[in-house]
Design an enzyme around this catalytic site. Structure first.
Site, PDB file in Angstrom:
ATOM      1  N   LYS A  86     -15.496  16.627  35.755  1.00 40.46           N
ATOM      2  CA  LYS A  86     -14.254  16.575  34.976  1.00 40.46           C
ATOM      3  C   LYS A  86     -13.769  17.981  34.608  1.00 40.46           C
ATOM      4  O   LYS A  86     -12.574  18.268  34.641  1.00 40.46           O
ATOM      5  CB  LYS A  86     -14.470  15.729  33.714  1.00 40.46           C
ATOM      6  CG  LYS A  86     -14.664  14.238  34.005  1.00 40.46           C
ATOM      7  CD  LYS A  86     -15.008  13.463  32.755  1.00 40.46           C
ATOM      8  CE  LYS A  86     -15.193  11.994  33.059  1.00 40.46           C
ATOM      9  NZ  LYS A  86     -15.588  11.209  31.876  1.00 40.46           N
TER      10      LYS A  86
ATOM     11  N   SER B 258     -14.086   6.332  29.101  1.00 40.20           N
ATOM     12  CA  SER B 258     -13.878   7.753  28.794  1.00 40.20           C
ATOM     13  C   SER B 258     -12.432   8.107  28.448  1.00 40.20           C
ATOM     14  O   SER B 258     -12.162   9.215  27.993  1.00 40.20           O
ATOM     15  CB  SER B 258     -14.355   8.622  29.968  1.00 40.20           C
ATOM     16  OG  SER B 258     -13.600   8.364  31.129  1.00 40.20           O
TER      17      SER B 258
END
Length: 811
Positions: free
Chosen positions: A750, A707
């Site tokens: 996140k 990511s």
């Protein structure tokens, strides 16, 4: 030894009992022997002169003989048979030497048999049989002249030895009455002593007949002495063996006797514990709602218990098994309260936020109410620590009025902990599932399987995850088999709620059986409400501090959340609150003055300087520094990717404890930038003259995953162009070699991390747009999302046109 009982003729001052005096012996020897005698055959004994014995007469001929002789002169001839099986003996079936006998008494026994007491007189030799009907009558002759007793010392010593050995045998043998020693001591005649001992020797009848046929008294005495010596040795050996055995058994016998006495006393008092235990088990079993198979198994095991000795080791094992069997809640259920409004109220009381999770739980309860059946998917709550997974299970139990079980599976590595041990093993117990049901006395509790992701996998003790497959399968757990019970138990009515921090360590087959509900972290606003509603009242109560004695202003709580914790849950927040209350409790107890209203200065004094201030500082003054978003087991985090250049030959260096996947992302970003440098206005020769170094801070923490791909690409683009990165920007996404941006997971966590760090703009893959739609609006309020498909599009969003101060000149 068949000895006459002399106790009836003993007096307290008697010291001497003459059994056969010398005068009686002389008279007996002087009697004339008739030429003819009625002959009584004996099957199993030999009569010696002077000895009195009882005989039981059974044959018709013998009965006629005894009665006729008893009515006459009472004299008969007694001869032992050669073969005791012969029913009607002739001359060849009888021994040739017999004894003249006097019938002293004739008795009719209760069973109809006839018993005669006879005394031997003298020996004779059987010559011929004169008649056989109605009984045997035979011609007899004198055996020998009257025996003369030797007067020498040798013979006297022989007789004395005979007496001593006989007395020793009487003392050591438990079967001979002590009166026999009186008889031995008081016999005057040596001949009668030999005859008396011979008659009572424990030898075969053939040996006794041999002794009767020996004419010499000295020879006969020696043979008797030899037999007595053997008998004494055998007796001593027997006693020695018995003594050894007795030593081993003494304690057991003592315990047994004491227990028997105790049992008798308890029976007299009407308090037999053995019977009492069995009756109690029967009474409990009578009220059980178990099926026929279980009832039969219980009855069989109860009968087995009744047959057991309560002192046996197996008794307690069997009793414990039956106790567990009757104490289990077979088909016993608590009444459910499926008032969904009530359930919603309870969930809201116990947990702030988590709206999506609460809605799913209410839906789950609604389905159960409609179906009236619990065979619906097992819920698995997955999320970081401290977000309320375990306490949600407790709230569900309270909401629907069920009993609550919490079973921690962390570190369970033995299948027997879930399935139980076979009851043949010492210390065997049922599995934890059955034990928990027994404890709450209900077959439909809410069972929280905590930390299901921490269960150890396959090992030598079996695979606990494989055992969970049956427990958590609604189609299989209707007949869950516990090794200890050895019976099927219905778990289908139990509401199982599993909790986990991550799905990666859960077996795929087990994961497939559960409905996964993700619990992400809390927003600052939510944490603030949780602290005010739950954490503060709880900690004040636990520390004995009243609400009026200490005040936490909203700004102070926000500062604790913002500066002293960085977590998805609220455990760290609760610890900090507890630490502050403990500090102030000291002043309350010491009766010192203090400001009841907390200030920022108090926080720094008690908790120290803020620990997480630096994460909020997003600096865009340096080229090559970009903020990324990461997912961890404790929630979302922000991380920085730093890139810098130095003159060299174009080498790529990666530091920061990066995993293989993260290193591959850096290589992909670097290669893509080199191949598309003309779009960004970068001279391709730069890549051969300058070394590039990529670093991710906090090098002690391992980092991995794809990511950070777009973050690394942006950092490289920034450092090679020396352009500033947009302030308040963070990003997450995977990259490919052809320039595509792929979606990643953990979006909600996140985003929460970004919001905590005051980030305003977030770059995501276009395919992650669906994840944003599912997030509650409050979570994304104030955030701007930029969706991209191509890596090159990121540059337009993330990099500003102006360069950093004092940029590097790349040539």
């Amino acid at each position: 030894m068949d000895i006459l009982n002399f106790s009836d003729i003993l007096e307290s001052d008697t010291e001497f009992i003459p059994l056969l005096s010398s005068e009686d012996e002389e008279l007996m020897n002087a009697e004339e022997l008739p030429e003819e005698l009625p002959i009584l055959p004996l099957r199993n004994t030999v009569l010696f002169p002077g000895v009195v014995i009882p005989i039981t007469v059974g044959r018709d001929k013998s009965i006629k003989l005894i009665r006729e002789a008893y009515n006459g002169d009472k004299t008969i001839g007694v001869v032992s048979q050669i073969d005791i099986e012969t029913e009607d003996p002739g001359l060849e079936d009888l021994n040739r030497v017999g004894t003249v006998a006097q019938i002293m008494k004739l008795l009719q026994m209760p069973d109809g048999s006839t018993t005669a007491i006879i005394q031997g007189k003298k020996r004779f030799v059987l010559q011929e049989i004169l008649q056989t009907e109605p009984f045997i009558r035979a011609k007899v002759t004198q055996f020998s002249v009257a025996e003369k007793t030797p007067e020498d010392e040798s013979f006297n010593a022989l007789i004395a030895s005979l007496k001593d050995l006989s007395i020793q045998i009487i003392k050591q043998s438990p079967n001979i009455p002590t009166e026999a020693s009186f008889a031995i001591k008081n016999i005057e005649s040596p001949v009668f002593l030999v005859n008396f001992v011979s008659s009572n020797l424990n030898v075969e009848m053939e040996e006794k007949q041999e002794l009767l046929e020996i004419p010499d008294i000295t020879e006969r005495a020696n043979k008797v002495l030899s037999s007595l010596t053997k008998e004494l040795q055998v007796l001593e050996l027997k006693n020695q063996i018995q003594k050894k055995v007795k030593v081993d058994l003494d304690k057991q016998q003592r315990d047994y006797l004491l227990n028997q006495q105790l049992k008798t006393i308890q029976e007299e008092l009407g308090d037999n514990p053995h019977e009492q235990e069995i009756n109690e088990l029967r009474e409990k079993a009578a009220n059980k709602k178990w099926n026929e198979q279980t009832a039969q198994a219980f009855g069989k095991e109860l009968k087995k218990l009744q047959r057991m000795n309560p002192q046996a080791a197996e008794y307690s094992i069997q009793l414990n098994y039956l106790d567990i069997l009757v104490e289990l809640p077979w088909n016993e259920f608590t009444e459910d309260n499926f008032d969904l409004d009530h359930a919603q109220k309870i969930l809201d009381e116990d947990h702030y936020g988590l709206e999506k999770i609460k809605d799913r739980i209410i839906e789950h309860l609604a389905v159960i109410k409609l179906k009236n059946d619990l065979k619906s998917p097992i819920i698995c709550l997955v999320g970081p620590p401290g977000v309320g997974k375990t306490s949600l299970g407790k709230s569900i139990a309270r909401a629907i009025g069920r009993k609550y079980i919490r079973m921690s599976l962390g570190g369970v590595r033995d299948e027997s902990e879930l399935r139980g041990h076979r009851k043949t093993y010492i210390g065997a117990m049922p599995g934890r599932i059955i034990q928990s049901l027994r404890k709450v006395n209900s077959s439909n509790p809410v069972c929280v399987l905590d930390e299901i992701d921490k269960v150890s996998g396959n090992n030598v003790q079996g695979d606990p995850q494989a055992a969970l497959l049956e427990i958590l399968d609604p189609e299989q757990n209707i007949s869950f088999y516990d090794n200890y019970l050895e019976l099927d138990y219905d778990l289908s009515k139990v509401m199982f709620i599993a909790t986990a921090n991550t799905l990666s360590t859960i077996h795929p087959a087990l994961r497939d059986r559960m409905e996964i509900i993700d619990l992400s972290g809390y927003l600052i606003e939510e944490k603030l409400e949780i602290a005010k509603r739950h954490l503060l009242p709880k900690q004040l109560k636990e520390h004995g501090v009243k609400k009026t004695q200490l005040s936490f202003p909203k700004k102070i709580l926000e500062k604790i959340i913002d500066d002293y914790t960085r977590e998805s849950g609220v455990r760290g927040l609760e610890k900090n609150i507890a630490k502050i209350i403990r500090n102030k409790a000291k002043y309350i107890v010491m009766e010192k003055e203090f400001d009841k209203k907390l200030s920022e200065a108090d926080l720094e004094d008690i908790l120290g300087i803020p620990r997480f201030q630096r994460d909020r500082y997003i600096n865009n003054d340096v080229a090559g520094v970009v903020t990324g978003l990461a997912w961890t087991t404790v929630g979302g985090e922000i991380l920085f990717v730093e890139a810098s250049l130095s003159r060299g030959k174009g080498n790529l260096t990666l530091t920061g404890n990066l995993g293989d996947v993260m290193k591959e992302s850096a290589s992909l970003a670097y290669e893509y930038l080199k191949s598309h440098s003309h779009i960004l206005g970068i001279d391709s020769d730069v890549f051969n003259k300058w070394n590039i170094h990529i670093h991710v801070p906090e090098g002690a923490t391992p980092k991995d995953g794809p990511s950070a791909g777009i973050t690394m690409f942006t950092a490289l683009a920034s450092v090679y162009t020396q352009r500033k990165v947009k302030s308040g920007l963070a990003m997450t996404g995977e990259i490919t070699l052809r320039g595509k941006v792929l979606p990643v997971g953990g979006i909600k966590e996140k985003i929460l991390a970004a919001k905590r760090s005051k980030i305003k703009d977030i770059i995501l893959s276009s395919e992650n747009k669906k994840d944003i739609v599912d997030i509650k609006e409050d979570y994304i309020k104030g955030l701007n999302f930029h969706y991209v498909d191509k890596m090159i599009d990121i540059i337009q969003i993330s990099l500003l046109k102006n360069k950093v101060d004092d940029p590097l000149v790349l040539n």
